[in-house]
Design an enzyme around this catalytic site. Sequence first.
Site, PDB file in Angstrom:
ATOM      1  N   ARG A   1     -48.066 -63.411  -8.861  1.00  0.00           N
ATOM      2  CA  ARG A   1     -48.196 -63.548  -7.417  1.00  0.00           C
ATOM      3  C   ARG A   1     -49.524 -64.217  -7.077  1.00  0.00           C
ATOM      4  NH1 ARG A   1     -43.674 -62.657  -7.758  1.00  0.00           N
ATOM      5  NH2 ARG A   1     -42.375 -61.021  -6.832  1.00  0.00           N
TER       6      ARG A   1
ATOM      7  N   LYS B   1     -40.004 -69.391  -1.535  1.00  0.00           N
ATOM      8  CA  LYS B   1     -39.047 -69.534  -2.629  1.00  0.00           C
ATOM      9  C   LYS B   1     -37.823 -70.326  -2.174  1.00  0.00           C
ATOM     10  CE  LYS B   1     -36.840 -66.933  -6.344  1.00  0.00           C
ATOM     11  NZ  LYS B   1     -36.841 -65.659  -7.066  1.00  0.00           N
TER      12      LYS B   1
ATOM     13  N   ARG C   1     -34.113 -62.557 -11.604  1.00  0.00           N
ATOM     14  CA  ARG C   1     -34.917 -61.994 -12.693  1.00  0.00           C
ATOM     15  C   ARG C   1     -35.329 -60.561 -12.352  1.00  0.00           C
ATOM     16  NH1 ARG C   1     -40.603 -62.762 -13.678  1.00  0.00           N
ATOM     17  NH2 ARG C   1     -41.144 -62.351 -15.853  1.00  0.00           N
TER      18      ARG C   1
END
Length: 323
Positions: free
Chosen positions: A317, A182, A117
Site C-alpha cells: 500500500r 484500481k 488475490r
Amino acid sequence: LLERLADGQTHSGEQLAAALGISRAAIWKHLQALRRETGLDITSISGRGYRLAEPLELLQAARLTAQIDVTRVPSIEDLALHRSVDSTNAVLLQGPAPGRQRARICIAEHQSAGRGRRGRTWQSPFGYNLYLSLAWRFDLGLSDLAALSLAVGVGLARALQRCGVTGHGLKWPNDLLLEERKLGGILVEAKGEVGGPATAVMGVGLNLRLPETARAQIEQPSIALADAGLSHLSRNQIAGVVIDELLATCDRYAREGAEPALREWPEFDHYRDRRVHLHLADQTLTGHYRGIDALGRLILEQDHGREHFFAGEVSLRRDAADA
C-alpha cells in the site's frame, strides 16, 4: 431477447413477440427472468415497451478473434463464452488441461463468485466489464512460474496501450492502476509437477464500466475506463487484444522465462521510489519501494538496509502522505 434489447432503444412487447415467435405474455416472463438472472435494469415504459437503462456490448467470438494475430490463433485449443459462471478461473481449473504450448480460454458476461488475490471478492456485474481467464501448459516447474503474474501484468498494460489507453500503471504484484485507483487485477493459479510440466490459469478482471451498485461494494478506491472518458472503447476489441497479448506473453515466458517481462516491468511500475507500507501476516513494514529484483521480488528499503519479498501473502500500500 437480451441481444435485441442491448442497443438501449425501446422495443415494444408486440415487436419482440413477433421477432421471437412467442407471445407477449412469454416476453414478459422472460424479461422477469432476465432481471433476476442478470441484475440488469430493464425498464417497462407504459404504452411503449421495454428498454435497458443503458446499452450493452455483448461479447461475440468472431469480434474477439478478429483482434488476435493470425499466427497465434492456432495455439487456442478452446475459447468458450459463457453467460454466467461462478469464476472463469474455477472453470478452467476444473476442466481438462490444455495441450503442450496450447491455451484454453474462458470469458463470461457475469461471475457469481469472482475472486481476487488473497480470497477477496471480485465484483462482476453482468455485461459491463471483462472477466477472462486463460490456461496455458508450460514445460516448466511450479517454481519457475513465480514471476508469471508480473509478466501477465505487463501484457495487460501493453494491451491497454494498443487500445489507446494512457496513464495506467502496475502495482506489484498484480494490480492495474489508473489515476491512483484500481482499474484491474490479475489472479494466477498453477497446478502440476514441481519439475514440470505445469498448467497456469491466468485470470484478468478489468473495469470498463462500474454501476453504482457494484462500486459501493468494492473495498478500495476503484475506477473504470468509462470514468476516464473512455466509454467509447469496444468491449470486444479490448477482450480480443488482451487475449492476443496473453498468448504472446505465455509463448515468450515458455521460451525465455521471466527475464524479458521483468525488463519491461519498470516502464509501468507505478510505485517506484514511493514511500509504502508492506503488510505481512504478522506485521507491517514501512519504507521506500525500490522496484523488483531479477526474481520478481519486491525491494523494500528501510533505514537498516534493503529486504526482498516474494508476493505470497504480502500486500503493498502507498503511504497516504506520499503524493
